[in-house]
Design a protein around this motif. Structure first.
Motif, short mmCIF file in Angstrom:
data_model
loop_
_atom_site.label_atom_id
_atom_site.label_comp_id
_atom_site.label_asym_id
_atom_site.label_seq_id
_atom_site.Cartn_x
_atom_site.Cartn_y
_atom_site.Cartn_z
N VAL A 145 0.85 -1.19 0.00
CA VAL A 145 0.00 0.00 0.00
C VAL A 145 0.89 1.24 0.00
O VAL A 145 1.73 1.42 0.89
N SER B 51 -7.89 -2.16 1.77
CA SER B 51 -6.71 -2.99 1.99
C SER B 51 -6.86 -3.82 3.26
O SER B 51 -7.85 -3.71 3.98
N ILE C 82 -4.10 -0.53 -4.03
CA ILE C 82 -4.63 -1.87 -3.86
C ILE C 82 -5.98 -2.02 -4.56
O ILE C 82 -6.86 -1.17 -4.46
N VAL D 116 -8.76 -7.28 -1.60
CA VAL D 116 -8.16 -8.12 -0.56
C VAL D 116 -8.51 -9.57 -0.85
O VAL D 116 -9.68 -9.91 -1.06
N ASN E 162 0.72 -8.31 -1.06
CA ASN E 162 1.35 -7.59 0.05
C ASN E 162 2.61 -6.86 -0.43
O ASN E 162 3.62 -6.79 0.28
N ASN F 46 -3.16 -8.12 0.59
CA ASN F 46 -3.44 -7.04 -0.35
C ASN F 46 -3.10 -7.50 -1.77
O ASN F 46 -2.03 -8.07 -2.00
N GLU G 146 -2.77 -6.33 -5.84
CA GLU G 146 -2.75 -5.33 -6.91
C GLU G 146 -2.55 -6.05 -8.24
O GLU G 146 -1.61 -6.82 -8.39
#
Length: 219
Positions: free
Chosen positions: A46, A70, A102, A105, A141, A179, A181
């Protein structure tokens, strides 16, 4: 902008709630030397802005949106976190382009040891699954990883021993939140295709006057 190559593992010194927001303090010995207030650091992937520095401690403000989008709201004192400073334009891009924004989750459903590494099987939000392909990129993460495949609706990533040693991924177990992305390029491609699709629809004279493409209706 980041690369997903973790530089240091820090620990949570405090996480203080302030209404729907929070203040996070992270400790990492000597890692923050030379950093300044206002600079960005990725904490578990993040992108956060440094608001205060006290030697080996840095403080971040967590907005309600950050806590909502997140897994930082799951952190507890002494939890380990992955750290990466913002990418310099002169640096090598060792992983892939990571923005620190992000997308969702995920949840670890299973961990399988394999030749010193670990295969992680993850439940990913359904609206993100279309962004992933085998051998494509994902950040978990904050760690740049390659999608190894899929199994019964779960996404699989293989984590090598070196990554386990240098990040917090080796501590993950079933039920842990992570997290996620997606690869920024996949989002650009989707956006471009949607615009092209919209342009094609507008080229239809019937669409321009408000008719929707319903197709033939059989009696």
């Amino acid at each position: 902008m980041f690369t997903g190559i973790i530089e240091q593992v820090g620990s949570v010194a405090s996480l203080v709630r302030q209404g729907n927001a929070a203040k996070l303090v992270v400790f990492s010995r000597k890692y923050f030397e030379g950093t300044k207030v206002g600079e960005s650091i990725a904490v578990n992937g993040v992108c956060l802005t440094i608001t205060h520095i006290r030697r080996d401690y840095v403080e971040f403000d967590l907005s309600p949106e950050t806590l909502k989008k997140s897994a930082l709201n799951e952190l507890r004192i002494s939890d380990k976190v992955n750290l990466e400073k913002a990418l310099l334009v002169t640096a090598r891009l060792g992983g892939h382009i990571v923005t620190g924004h992000i997308d969702g989750v995920g949840e670890v459903r299973e961990t399988v040891r394999s030749d010193g590494g670990i295969d992680l099987f993850l439940a990913v939000p359904s609206d993100l699954m279309n962004y992933f392909v085998t051998k494509g990129s994902i950040a978990l993460n904050g760690v740049s990883l390659t999608v190894a495949g899929f199994r019964q609706g779960l996404l699989r990533v293989s984590v090598i021993p070196l990554t386990l040693k240098q990040t917090t991924l080796g501590t993950l177990s079933a039920g842990d939140k992570v997290n996620i992305e997606v690869d920024i390029f996949s989002k650009y491609i989707e956006h471009h295709l949607r615009r092209e699709e919209g342009a094609e629809m507008l080229d239809d004279p019937m669409m321009r006057v408000g008719f929707l493409p319903m197709g033939w209706i059989e009696n």
